[in-house]
Design a protein around this motif. Structure first.
Motif, PDB file in Angstrom:
ATOM      1  N   ASN A 146      -1.213  20.139  21.728  1.00 57.07           N
ATOM      2  CA  ASN A 146      -0.317  19.798  20.261  1.00 57.07           C
ATOM      3  C   ASN A 146      -0.648  19.335  18.895  1.00 57.07           C
ATOM      4  O   ASN A 146       0.081  17.982  18.417  1.00 57.07           O
ATOM      5  N   ILE A 147      -1.913  19.952  19.340  1.00 56.63           N
ATOM      6  CA  ILE A 147      -2.132  18.770  17.416  1.00 56.63           C
ATOM      7  C   ILE A 147      -3.555  19.939  16.311  1.00 56.63           C
ATOM      8  O   ILE A 147      -3.489  21.258  17.229  1.00 56.63           O
ATOM      9  N   LYS A 148      -2.986  19.649  15.428  1.00 62.36           N
ATOM     10  CA  LYS A 148      -2.990  21.058  14.548  1.00 62.36           C
ATOM     11  C   LYS A 148      -4.773  20.415  13.320  1.00 62.36           C
ATOM     12  O   LYS A 148      -4.738  21.187  12.859  1.00 62.36           O
TER      13      LYS A 148
ATOM     14  N   HIS B 155      -5.815  11.621  19.526  1.00 66.27           N
ATOM     15  CA  HIS B 155      -4.543  11.870  18.690  1.00 66.27           C
ATOM     16  C   HIS B 155      -2.972  11.671  20.557  1.00 66.27           C
ATOM     17  O   HIS B 155      -2.083  11.291  20.311  1.00 66.27           O
TER      18      HIS B 155
ATOM     19  N   ARG C 135      -8.659  21.696  13.224  1.00 67.25           N
ATOM     20  CA  ARG C 135      -9.149  22.776  13.298  1.00 67.25           C
ATOM     21  C   ARG C 135      -9.999  23.211  14.287  1.00 67.25           C
ATOM     22  O   ARG C 135     -10.443  24.169  14.561  1.00 67.25           O
TER      23      ARG C 135
ATOM     24  N   THR D  71      -7.175  12.987  10.396  1.00 60.36           N
ATOM     25  CA  THR D  71      -7.305  14.280   9.821  1.00 60.36           C
ATOM     26  C   THR D  71      -8.425  14.639   9.774  1.00 60.36           C
ATOM     27  O   THR D  71      -9.079  14.243  10.526  1.00 60.36           O
TER      28      THR D  71
ATOM     29  N   ARG E 238      -5.548  23.093  20.615  1.00 65.74           N
ATOM     30  CA  ARG E 238      -4.653  23.149  19.363  1.00 65.74           C
ATOM     31  C   ARG E 238      -3.132  23.276  21.016  1.00 65.74           C
ATOM     32  O   ARG E 238      -2.508  22.647  20.788  1.00 65.74           O
TER      33      ARG E 238
END
Length: 296
Positions: free
Chosen positions: A144-146, A179, A148, A186, A140
């Motif tokens: 820079n990716i959300k 990404h 989990r 999502t 992450r």
């Protein structure tokens, strides 16, 4: 929408009967005629391939593919993808630690909400929680990716696998790479189950080090592949700056302290020429990248 489940299997002889049985039951319970299962035997030395062939006889919705030797999960996914027909691809391990029902939820979310990739994140208790936490945390931060969980059950549109580069062991980074390529991503929760049989193939402390080095490699290539001048130019200007400082030191020593030291002059020449050459290489690499991009 047709869905292909790609199931890499390495020495999963004991789990293959459960995998095929669960798939058939899942299709019947949900009245699905447009789902296929592609089992990829990744060079197993047990009877994974023979068992899969035997149990999938007379079924046109189950395909069994065999690699000549153990190439790794990424190559198994790529091989299964070659034979797939689905518009949605689900990557589903043969150990049945995830359910076909969760795979269905992922495919449904892609189809109904037009996501490019839907990642599952594990819920409940599971082994290697700390290692998984560190790996996902670093991923992450680096990318820079959300999302989990980078390495649980996941599904995606066909175009995702067609578009992203995948090298050996890069299956772990499908989500960060997608990404980077601006695909819409999502996530949904998925339940992790215990293995029906056998042991995990992803064990040992060495795998942690390999995973971290792969993480650095993916970040490096994604960052500098499209902007090579950023890499070569940064190092080049650093060399020029070092050459300038050494030259300044040589001038001060010569005219202030009246001490001449010829090797310093050689160092100045070395760093300045190296810096200029690196910057030139950066420009050439930019031209190559521009050419390759427009060729596509």
């Amino acid at each position: 929408m047709k869905v292909s489940i790609i199931s890499p299997a390495y020495n999963e002889e004991e789990n293959i009967p459960f995998l095929i049985e669960e798939f058939i039951k899942f299709k019947e319970n949900n009245n699905l005629n447009d789902w296929e299962l592609i089992i990829v035997d990744d060079g197993s030395f047990d009877k994974t391939y023979e068992k899969a062939i035997e149990l999938s006889k007379n079924r046109d919705d189950i395909l069994v593919v065999k690699l000549p030797y153990n190439k790794g999960k990424t190559d198994a996914i790529k091989e299964g993808f070659k034979f797939s027909k689905g518009e949605i691809i689900i990557i589903f391990d043969a150990d049945l630690q995830f359910s076909f029902e969760d795979a269905y939820r992922i495919a449904k979310k892609i189809e109904d909400e037009n996501w490019d990739l839907v990642a599952g994140y594990k819920v409940g208790k599971y082994e290697k929680r700390f290692v998984s936490f560190v790996y996902n945390f670093l991923s992450r931060i680096f990318f820079n990716i959300k999302v989990r969980d980078m390495n649980a059950l996941k599904g995606m549109k066909r175009i995702v696998l067609e578009s992203i580069p995948l090298r050996k062991e890069w299956h772990r980074y499908i989500i960060p790479i997608a990404h980077h390529y601006k695909f819409k991503i999502t996530e949904i929760p998925v339940k992790l189950y215990s293995r029906r049989a056998g042991i995990s193939k992803y064990r040992g402390k060495l795998r942690i080090l390999i995973g971290f080095m792969d993480l650095l490699a993916v970040k490096f290539l994604l960052t500098f592949k499209e902007k090579p001048l950023l890499l070569f130019g940064t190092i080049g200007f650093l060399f020029l700056f070092i050459g300038f400082l050494i030259g300044l030191l040589a001038v001060i020593l010569r005219f202030v302290f009246e001490f001449g030291y010829r090797p310093l002059a050689y160092l100045v020449i070395l760093f300045v020429l190296s810096g200029l050459l690196l910057i030139l290489m950066g420009f050439i690499a930019e031209l190559i990248a521009y050419y390759e991009e427009n060729k596509k």
